[in-house]
Motif scaffolding. Structure first.
Motif, PDB file in Angstrom:
ATOM      1  N   MET A 223       0.814  -1.221   0.000  1.00  0.00           N
ATOM      2  CA  MET A 223       0.000   0.000   0.000  1.00  0.00           C
ATOM      3  C   MET A 223       0.846   1.269   0.000  1.00  0.00           C
ATOM      4  O   MET A 223       0.394   2.332  -0.398  1.00  0.00           O
ATOM      5  N   LEU A 224       2.120   1.154   0.408  1.00  0.00           N
ATOM      6  CA  LEU A 224       3.025   2.309   0.365  1.00  0.00           C
ATOM      7  C   LEU A 224       3.845   2.357  -0.922  1.00  0.00           C
ATOM      8  O   LEU A 224       4.633   3.280  -1.124  1.00  0.00           O
ATOM      9  N   GLY A 225       3.661   1.365  -1.788  1.00  0.00           N
ATOM     10  CA  GLY A 225       4.385   1.369  -3.050  1.00  0.00           C
ATOM     11  C   GLY A 225       5.860   1.065  -2.908  1.00  0.00           C
ATOM     12  O   GLY A 225       6.668   1.481  -3.744  1.00  0.00           O
ATOM     13  N   MET A 226       6.228   0.323  -1.857  1.00  0.00           N
ATOM     14  CA  MET A 226       7.639  -0.032  -1.667  1.00  0.00           C
ATOM     15  C   MET A 226       7.963  -1.400  -2.253  1.00  0.00           C
ATOM     16  O   MET A 226       9.105  -1.668  -2.597  1.00  0.00           O
ATOM     17  N   PHE A 227       6.970  -2.282  -2.336  1.00  0.00           N
ATOM     18  CA  PHE A 227       7.152  -3.588  -2.960  1.00  0.00           C
ATOM     19  C   PHE A 227       6.504  -3.521  -4.323  1.00  0.00           C
ATOM     20  O   PHE A 227       5.293  -3.377  -4.451  1.00  0.00           O
ATOM     21  N   THR A 228       7.316  -3.593  -5.359  1.00  0.00           N
ATOM     22  CA  THR A 228       6.802  -3.334  -6.706  1.00  0.00           C
ATOM     23  C   THR A 228       6.977  -4.510  -7.658  1.00  0.00           C
ATOM     24  O   THR A 228       6.784  -4.365  -8.860  1.00  0.00           O
ATOM     25  N   SER A 229       7.355  -5.680  -7.143  1.00  0.00           N
ATOM     26  CA  SER A 229       7.542  -6.835  -8.016  1.00  0.00           C
ATOM     27  C   SER A 229       6.245  -7.212  -8.723  1.00  0.00           C
ATOM     28  O   SER A 229       6.247  -7.647  -9.871  1.00  0.00           O
ATOM     29  N   PHE A 230       5.137  -7.072  -8.019  1.00  0.00           N
ATOM     30  CA  PHE A 230       3.824  -7.241  -8.632  1.00  0.00           C
ATOM     31  C   PHE A 230       2.804  -6.496  -7.784  1.00  0.00           C
ATOM     32  O   PHE A 230       3.053  -6.204  -6.612  1.00  0.00           O
ATOM     33  N   LYS A 231       1.660  -6.177  -8.379  1.00  0.00           N
ATOM     34  CA  LYS A 231       0.617  -5.434  -7.673  1.00  0.00           C
ATOM     35  C   LYS A 231      -0.712  -6.169  -7.828  1.00  0.00           C
ATOM     36  O   LYS A 231      -1.312  -6.157  -8.901  1.00  0.00           O
ATOM     37  N   PRO A 232      -1.187  -6.832  -6.775  1.00  0.00           N
ATOM     38  CA  PRO A 232      -2.484  -7.503  -6.849  1.00  0.00           C
ATOM     39  C   PRO A 232      -3.611  -6.492  -7.122  1.00  0.00           C
ATOM     40  O   PRO A 232      -3.514  -5.325  -6.763  1.00  0.00           O
ATOM     41  N   LYS A 233      -4.677  -6.971  -7.726  1.00  0.00           N
ATOM     42  CA  LYS A 233      -5.821  -6.125  -8.036  1.00  0.00           C
ATOM     43  C   LYS A 233      -6.386  -5.457  -6.796  1.00  0.00           C
ATOM     44  O   LYS A 233      -6.847  -4.310  -6.838  1.00  0.00           O
ATOM     45  N   PHE A 234      -6.335  -6.156  -5.650  1.00  0.00           N
ATOM     46  CA  PHE A 234      -6.980  -5.637  -4.442  1.00  0.00           C
ATOM     47  C   PHE A 234      -6.145  -4.597  -3.701  1.00  0.00           C
ATOM     48  O   PHE A 234      -6.588  -4.067  -2.693  1.00  0.00           O
ATOM     49  N   VAL A 235      -4.940  -4.311  -4.171  1.00  0.00           N
ATOM     50  CA  VAL A 235      -4.081  -3.342  -3.483  1.00  0.00           C
ATOM     51  C   VAL A 235      -4.347  -1.933  -4.001  1.00  0.00           C
ATOM     52  O   VAL A 235      -4.347  -1.698  -5.206  1.00  0.00           O
ATOM     53  N   LYS A 236      -4.582  -1.014  -3.082  1.00  0.00           N
ATOM     54  CA  LYS A 236      -4.612   0.408  -3.406  1.00  0.00           C
ATOM     55  C   LYS A 236      -3.298   1.017  -2.937  1.00  0.00           C
ATOM     56  O   LYS A 236      -2.909   0.858  -1.788  1.00  0.00           O
ATOM     57  N   ARG A 237      -2.625   1.716  -3.828  1.00  0.00           N
ATOM     58  CA  ARG A 237      -1.367   2.364  -3.477  1.00  0.00           C
ATOM     59  C   ARG A 237      -1.692   3.738  -2.875  1.00  0.00           C
ATOM     60  O   ARG A 237      -2.139   4.646  -3.574  1.00  0.00           O
ATOM     61  N   TYR A 238      -1.445   3.884  -1.588  1.00  0.00           N
ATOM     62  CA  TYR A 238      -1.686   5.149  -0.916  1.00  0.00           C
ATOM     63  C   TYR A 238      -0.475   6.074  -1.016  1.00  0.00           C
ATOM     64  O   TYR A 238      -0.551   7.245  -0.662  1.00  0.00           O
ATOM     65  N   ALA A 239       0.638   5.546  -1.492  1.00  0.00           N
ATOM     66  CA  ALA A 239       1.851   6.334  -1.710  1.00  0.00           C
ATOM     67  C   ALA A 239       2.689   5.587  -2.733  1.00  0.00           C
ATOM     68  O   ALA A 239       2.407   4.443  -3.081  1.00  0.00           O
ATOM     69  N   ASP A 240       3.718   6.251  -3.218  1.00  0.00           N
ATOM     70  CA  ASP A 240       4.630   5.647  -4.188  1.00  0.00           C
ATOM     71  C   ASP A 240       6.053   5.812  -3.673  1.00  0.00           C
ATOM     72  O   ASP A 240       6.906   6.421  -4.323  1.00  0.00           O
ATOM     73  N   LEU A 241       6.294   5.282  -2.472  1.00  0.00           N
ATOM     74  CA  LEU A 241       7.571   5.499  -1.814  1.00  0.00           C
ATOM     75  C   LEU A 241       8.720   4.784  -2.514  1.00  0.00           C
ATOM     76  O   LEU A 241       9.867   5.207  -2.413  1.00  0.00           O
ATOM     77  N   GLY A 242       8.420   3.720  -3.242  1.00  0.00           N
ATOM     78  CA  GLY A 242       9.467   3.024  -3.970  1.00  0.00           C
ATOM     79  C   GLY A 242      10.106   3.904  -5.019  1.00  0.00           C
ATOM     80  O   GLY A 242      11.341   3.982  -5.130  1.00  0.00           O
ATOM     81  N   THR A 243       9.270   4.595  -5.788  1.00  0.00           N
ATOM     82  CA  THR A 243       9.787   5.504  -6.812  1.00  0.00           C
ATOM     83  C   THR A 243      10.542   6.657  -6.180  1.00  0.00           C
ATOM     84  O   THR A 243      11.618   7.053  -6.643  1.00  0.00           O
ATOM     85  N   THR A 244       9.991   7.207  -5.098  1.00  0.00           N
ATOM     86  CA  THR A 244      10.648   8.308  -4.399  1.00  0.00           C
ATOM     87  C   THR A 244      12.010   7.878  -3.860  1.00  0.00           C
ATOM     88  O   THR A 244      13.005   8.597  -3.984  1.00  0.00           O
ATOM     89  N   ALA A 245      12.060   6.693  -3.265  1.00  0.00           N
ATOM     90  CA  ALA A 245      13.313   6.199  -2.709  1.00  0.00           C
ATOM     91  C   ALA A 245      14.347   5.948  -3.792  1.00  0.00           C
ATOM     92  O   ALA A 245      15.527   6.297  -3.644  1.00  0.00           O
TER      93      ALA A 245
END
Length: 284
Positions: A223-245
């Motif tokens: 949900m914080l966008g830190m694990f980006t290997s895959f994104k299940p349909k049920f996940v809402k990304r509340y942030a994109d910290l992976g890209t920021t990091a």
């Protein structure tokens, strides 16, 4: 010794009492800093065996060990004062029978200070859940998609469509009757999740289920966008910290190679300013 000797303010009884009332907020955590951030906001903090994939790079949860769960459980316990700590029992630590499950569940609770354990399975796990709860171990159950069973389920597929829904419903009833204080419903159709929520006397916690469940859980790194290997349909990304990091890391690397970091404000002078001023000659 327990990693956290302070009794949690939220317990299995607290969660059970929230059935049909205030929605239950649950997130996974694997480290002390993350636990500290969510403590004031979550009712349940789950040390999920998803740690194997999220932090250790494993292809599934099957390679997670008791030692890994204890290590991360202790870290999370240090960051909690309010929320209830629940720890997943890893694959192979409970399926052999109730006695094996009790020994490992007791160890998890004793060495981490967890208030409960979570295990996967429905009808086939009812006897084990009953054995544990009769001996003072609160259990959160988990039906629907059970990731530890992906090799028999044929992958991470939605569970309970069409006639298969009856077995998921039966499993939810079985774990409730066995004494589980809550049940996770993972990746089941919305209507089935609503039916189960209405039918069982314990809270349902959805992940890829329905907003009608008594609560929700997500993997925090998803949900914080830190694990980006895959994104299940049920996940809402509340942030994109992976890209920021990653952008921050790239900027740091560029500055190091350009020798613009460290700059003057990041290094230490040969003498502290006060010492240098004291040694300066007088103007009198």
């Amino acid at each position: 010794m327990s990693a956290n000797t302070q009794a949690p303010k939220i317990t299995a009884g607290t969660i059970l009492a929230q059935k049909g009332k205030t929605p239950i907020v649950s997130l996974t955590a694997y480290t002390t800093p993350m636990a500290q951030m969510m403590d004031a906001h979550a009712d349940v903090v789950l040390v999920g065996d998803s740690v194997g994939m999220v932090l250790h790079g494993l292809p599934s949860t099957l390679g997670v060990t008791m030692e890994m769960m204890i290590l991360h459980g202790q870290a999370v316990a240090r960051g909690l004062k309010e929320a209830m700590l629940v720890i997943d029992m890893p694959f192979g630590s409970y399926e052999e029978g109730p006695e094996q499950a009790f020994g490992n569940a007791a160890r998890l609770m004793r060495e981490t200070g967890a208030a409960a354990v979570k295990l996967e399975g429905g009808v086939e796990m009812a006897a084990t859940i009953s054995f544990l709860t009769a001996r003072g171990i609160p259990v959160m159950a988990h039906v629907g998609l059970t990731p530890q069973s992906i090799n028999t389920l044929g992958g991470y597929k939605v569970q309970g469509r069409d006639e298969a829904g009856a077995s998921v419903l039966e499993g939810a009833h079985a774990v409730a009757e066995a004494g589980a204080f809550a049940v996770v419903l993972e990746k089941v159709p919305e209507n089935l999740a609503n039916e189960i929520t209405a039918a069982v006397p314990i809270p349902t916690i959805g992940i890829g289920a329905s907003a009608g469940c008594d609560g929700q859980v997500l993997v925090v790194d998803d949900m914080l966008g830190m694990f980006t290997s895959f994104k299940p349909k049920f996940v809402k990304r509340y942030a994109d910290l992976g890209t920021t990091a990653e952008a921050a890391i790239a900027e740091y690397a560029a500055e190091v190679r350009a020798r613009s970091f460290p700059a003057a404000e990041h290094v230490f002078a040969d003498q502290a300013p006060a010492a240098a001023a004291a040694k300066a000659p007088s103007k009198d």
